[in-house]
Design an enzyme around this catalytic site. Sequence first.
Site, PDB file in Angstrom:
ATOM      1  N   ASN A  10       0.870  -1.173   0.000  1.00 45.21           N
ATOM      2  CA  ASN A  10       0.000   0.000   0.000  1.00 45.21           C
ATOM      3  C   ASN A  10       0.907   1.224   0.000  1.00 45.21           C
ATOM      4  OD1 ASN A  10      -1.786   2.048   0.449  1.00 45.21           O
ATOM      5  ND2 ASN A  10      -2.408   1.380   2.503  1.00 45.21           N
ATOM      6  N   LYS A  12       0.084   4.256  -0.400  1.00 49.33           N
ATOM      7  CA  LYS A  12      -0.562   5.471   0.129  1.00 49.33           C
ATOM      8  C   LYS A  12      -0.311   6.649  -0.819  1.00 49.33           C
ATOM      9  CE  LYS A  12      -0.381   3.311   4.575  1.00 49.33           C
ATOM     10  NZ  LYS A  12      -0.413   3.407   6.019  1.00 49.33           N
ATOM     11  N   HIS A  96      -9.836   0.928   3.977  1.00 45.04           N
ATOM     12  CA  HIS A  96      -8.605   1.095   4.754  1.00 45.04           C
ATOM     13  C   HIS A  96      -8.885   2.024   5.940  1.00 45.04           C
ATOM     14  CE1 HIS A  96      -4.585   2.407   5.891  1.00 45.04           C
ATOM     15  NE2 HIS A  96      -4.164   1.280   5.352  1.00 45.04           N
ATOM     16  N   GLU A  98      -7.383   4.451   7.090  1.00 48.59           N
ATOM     17  CA  GLU A  98      -7.193   5.884   6.800  1.00 48.59           C
ATOM     18  C   GLU A  98      -8.389   6.439   6.029  1.00 48.59           C
ATOM     19  OE1 GLU A  98      -3.243   5.492   5.152  1.00 48.59           O
ATOM     20  OE2 GLU A  98      -2.530   4.953   7.143  1.00 48.59           O
ATOM     21  N   GLU A 168      -5.861  -4.991  10.032  1.00 49.08           N
ATOM     22  CA  GLU A 168      -4.856  -3.968  10.318  1.00 49.08           C
ATOM     23  C   GLU A 168      -5.224  -3.236  11.606  1.00 49.08           C
ATOM     24  OE1 GLU A 168      -2.584  -2.762   6.549  1.00 49.08           O
ATOM     25  OE2 GLU A 168      -4.432  -1.616   6.565  1.00 49.08           O
ATOM     26  N   GLY A 174       1.794   2.371  10.741  1.00 53.49           N
ATOM     27  CA  GLY A 174       2.708   3.506  10.662  1.00 53.49           C
ATOM     28  C   GLY A 174       3.323   3.895  11.988  1.00 53.49           C
ATOM     29  N   SER A 214       2.822  -1.996  10.269  1.00 48.43           N
ATOM     30  CA  SER A 214       4.257  -1.966  10.558  1.00 48.43           C
ATOM     31  C   SER A 214       4.964  -3.291  10.257  1.00 48.43           C
ATOM     32  CB  SER A 214       4.522  -1.541  12.006  1.00 48.43           C
ATOM     33  OG  SER A 214       4.071  -0.214  12.217  1.00 48.43           O
TER      34      SER A 214
HETATM   35  P1  PGA Z   1       2.420   0.391   7.611  1.00 43.89           P
HETATM   36  O1  PGA Z   1       1.027   0.571   6.827  1.00 43.89           O
HETATM   37  O2  PGA Z   1       3.052  -0.879   7.124  1.00 43.89           O
HETATM   38  O3  PGA Z   1       3.213   1.621   7.256  1.00 43.89           O
HETATM   39  O4  PGA Z   1       2.081   0.326   9.065  1.00 43.89           O
HETATM   40  C1  PGA Z   1       0.172  -0.518   6.601  1.00 43.89           C
HETATM   41  C2  PGA Z   1      -1.116  -0.064   5.962  1.00 43.89           C
HETATM   42  O5  PGA Z   1      -1.631   1.006   6.310  1.00 43.89           O
HETATM   43  O6  PGA Z   1      -1.661  -0.746   5.069  1.00 43.89           O
END
Ligand code: PGA
Length: 250
Positions: A10, A12, A96, A98, A168, A174, A214
């Site tokens: 991803n 982003k 997601h 976000e 997630e 993140g 992460s």
């Molecule tokens: P991250 O993001 O690996 O940076 O924690 C994962 C995601 O949001 O899909």
Amino acid sequence: MSRKALIAANWKMYKTPAEAKAFIEAFLPLVAGHTRDEIAIFPSPVLLPTVIAAAKGSNVLIGAQNIHFAAEGAYTGETSIGQLKAVGGTHTLIGHSERRQYFAETDEIVNKKLHAALENGLIPVVCVGEQLADREAGKTADVLKTQIDGALAGITAEAAGPIVIAYEPVWAIGTGKTATPEIAEDTHKIIRAEVAKLLGPTVAANIRILYGGSVKPASASALLGQEDIDGALVGGASLKPDSFSQIVKY
Ligand code: PGA
């Protein structure tokens, strides 16, 4: 168990077309011939044609981070499934955290997008996950069941085959705080049991449940070694060809 793992990136809101092309050119040789797992990348919509062209004929699948549920219309800023398919995209993330947090995406919207994706032959990766406060209050299972029940409302066992779920935990995205393999495995079991309740044991046994939050090269193999973890959705560590290829080859 014959579930083939899906290792997904991803990206982003990162990368220019030139950076995205350079990534694919560096990444493809690193994963050439890798067939044990499926590999997918989810770039921003403006990068899709570049990335799809660069990855053409390879073992890397490409999808969108978000789609609208309507076929077309006056929805400024949105991307339709038809537009995604016309440029060669085959997958999409849905819901997601976000999107849920910053763009007010509800379980009802997630459900509409899931129906639209399945009806139009896209492979949907439906994201679910609890907030830190939910986990600390012992509400993880309740929150996940609500999200899964909401996402899967009206979906039949016959239609559910292509669905992938990504677990997630919001507190792990993140933040550098990965769920331990044990916490992730326990939670994946809860999700699979809920899918079994809604869609039956066969769908539940076959559905792939990815872990995200992460994931790094160093943590990938312990997570992916768990029985109910069928892949990873990787944000930060997917932005560099080296680290993402190391995760692919966990
Ligand atoms: P991250 O993001 O690996 O940076 O924690 C994962 C995601 O949001 O899909």
